[in-house]
Design a protein around this motif. Sequence first.
Motif, mmCIF file in Angstrom:
data_model
loop_
_atom_site.group_PDB
_atom_site.id
_atom_site.type_symbol
_atom_site.label_atom_id
_atom_site.label_comp_id
_atom_site.label_asym_id
_atom_site.label_seq_id
_atom_site.Cartn_x
_atom_site.Cartn_y
_atom_site.Cartn_z
ATOM 1 N N TRP A 75 0.837 -1.206 0.000
ATOM 2 C CA TRP A 75 0.000 0.000 0.000
ATOM 3 C C TRP A 75 0.876 1.263 0.000
ATOM 4 O O TRP A 75 0.662 2.186 -0.777
ATOM 5 C CB TRP A 75 -0.906 -0.043 1.221
ATOM 6 C CG TRP A 75 -1.858 1.101 1.368
ATOM 7 C CD1 TRP A 75 -2.098 2.115 0.487
ATOM 8 C CD2 TRP A 75 -2.707 1.341 2.488
ATOM 9 N NE1 TRP A 75 -3.046 2.976 0.989
ATOM 10 C CE2 TRP A 75 -3.440 2.523 2.209
ATOM 11 C CE3 TRP A 75 -2.937 0.671 3.685
ATOM 12 C CZ2 TRP A 75 -4.357 3.046 3.105
ATOM 13 C CZ3 TRP A 75 -3.867 1.189 4.576
ATOM 14 C CH2 TRP A 75 -4.568 2.362 4.281
ATOM 15 N N THR A 79 1.387 4.182 -3.199
ATOM 16 C CA THR A 79 0.950 5.571 -3.030
ATOM 17 C C THR A 79 2.106 6.533 -2.821
ATOM 18 O O THR A 79 1.873 7.742 -2.700
ATOM 19 C CB THR A 79 -0.009 5.676 -1.821
ATOM 20 O OG1 THR A 79 0.639 5.166 -0.643
ATOM 21 C CG2 THR A 79 -1.285 4.896 -2.072
ATOM 22 N N ALA A 85 -3.355 8.778 -6.040
ATOM 23 C CA ALA A 85 -3.634 7.597 -5.217
ATOM 24 C C ALA A 85 -3.483 7.912 -3.741
ATOM 25 O O ALA A 85 -4.255 7.430 -2.904
ATOM 26 C CB ALA A 85 -2.706 6.455 -5.625
ATOM 27 N N MET A 88 -6.627 9.739 -2.689
ATOM 28 C CA MET A 88 -7.826 8.905 -2.669
ATOM 29 C C MET A 88 -7.786 7.839 -1.590
ATOM 30 O O MET A 88 -8.797 7.548 -0.941
ATOM 31 C CB MET A 88 -8.018 8.247 -4.039
ATOM 32 C CG MET A 88 -8.332 9.222 -5.162
ATOM 33 S SD MET A 88 -9.955 10.004 -4.963
ATOM 34 C CE MET A 88 -11.026 8.574 -5.132
ATOM 35 N N PHE A 89 -6.609 7.229 -1.393
ATOM 36 C CA PHE A 89 -6.515 6.069 -0.509
ATOM 37 C C PHE A 89 -5.645 6.299 0.722
ATOM 38 O O PHE A 89 -5.577 5.428 1.588
ATOM 39 C CB PHE A 89 -5.960 4.861 -1.282
ATOM 40 C CG PHE A 89 -6.753 4.526 -2.507
ATOM 41 C CD1 PHE A 89 -7.996 3.926 -2.394
ATOM 42 C CD2 PHE A 89 -6.283 4.826 -3.775
ATOM 43 C CE1 PHE A 89 -8.742 3.613 -3.521
ATOM 44 C CE2 PHE A 89 -7.015 4.521 -4.905
ATOM 45 C CZ PHE A 89 -8.248 3.916 -4.778
ATOM 46 N N SER A 91 -2.040 6.758 2.826
ATOM 47 C CA SER A 91 -0.864 5.890 2.863
ATOM 48 C C SER A 91 -0.562 5.554 4.317
ATOM 49 O O SER A 91 -0.886 6.336 5.216
ATOM 50 C CB SER A 91 0.341 6.580 2.219
ATOM 51 O OG SER A 91 0.747 7.684 2.987
ATOM 52 N N ILE A 271 -8.360 11.809 3.991
ATOM 53 C CA ILE A 271 -8.513 10.360 4.034
ATOM 54 C C ILE A 271 -7.572 9.696 5.043
ATOM 55 O O ILE A 271 -7.997 8.789 5.770
ATOM 56 C CB ILE A 271 -8.317 9.768 2.620
ATOM 57 C CG1 ILE A 271 -9.271 10.441 1.621
ATOM 58 C CG2 ILE A 271 -8.537 8.260 2.639
ATOM 59 C CD1 ILE A 271 -10.726 10.341 1.998
#
Length: 306
Positions: A75, A79, A85, A88-89, A91, A271
């Motif tokens: 992961w 990122t 990325a 959005m997600f 790290s 996020i």
Amino acid sequence: MKDQVDALLKDHSTGFAGFRLLDSGISRFVGVPYWFISIVFALLCGLPWYWRRFNFSLRAFLIAFTVLAVLLGFWDHMTANNKQAAFMFGSPSAIAGFLGQMVRDGSLWRDTYVTGLETLLGFLAGNFVGTVIGLSLWYSRFVSRVVEPFVIALGSIPIIALAPIIIIWFGTGLISKVAMSTLSVVIVALVTSYKGAVGVDTDQINLMRTLGASKFQIFRKLVVPASLTDIFAGLKLTVGFALIGAIVGEFMSSSEGLGHAIFKAGSLYIIPKVFAALVATIVLALLLTFVVGRIERLLMPWRRIH
């Protein structure tokens, strides 16, 4: 890639050199760093040789830790150089940074305490009410048949649909969150305890009747102890339900708590902070589940719990 594999097969005297060739080739092929592939190869190829030296619990922990480490490493790598990325997600490194920030400013402890208190009170109240009603229904099959449609109806209502009504009835303070948590738990506790009570061996009940035991004695000395397995299974299950109820209540109206932190960070599109609050939520759920497991061991010493 083929030449590197052939070099590995020919390299008998320097095995580590051959391993590095294969490792670096796979690394370039899949786009994952050399160190990441090295760790995976070491864990998959080297560690199983030593499995027999560890007990079952330690092996399970090592495998779970390894899977988590590999997922977090992948992961973080995916990122690290991709801003879209990362936005959005998140790290793992950014999540760890927000966790450290929340620890330093005290918000993590304050929010965890608030959500933990709401969850614990709802968990205790919901399981007490549900377990008492579920076990009591053993006394009369007719009453249980009458109550069954109402239990199904209440269990089919989404808990989030009740949130506005609960807030109107109990306000926006602690009581409304506890009520949401309790409602999330009570039906599950009722069903599991009733299932345990009606599942008692009828031959044992008839034996106690033959020996002159009253219905209350059968209930106290046979039905309740025999139902503990199902009751504790329900307790472990309702930890998550109680936590969900508390967090849903905090989503609707709250100025503190992990649910409030998640909702606020999500509204601002932060996020990593959302995931940081989720990590605290998971740790809280694991802690409560561990406590329930220890209580189960104390109350049921005759049963080996895996």
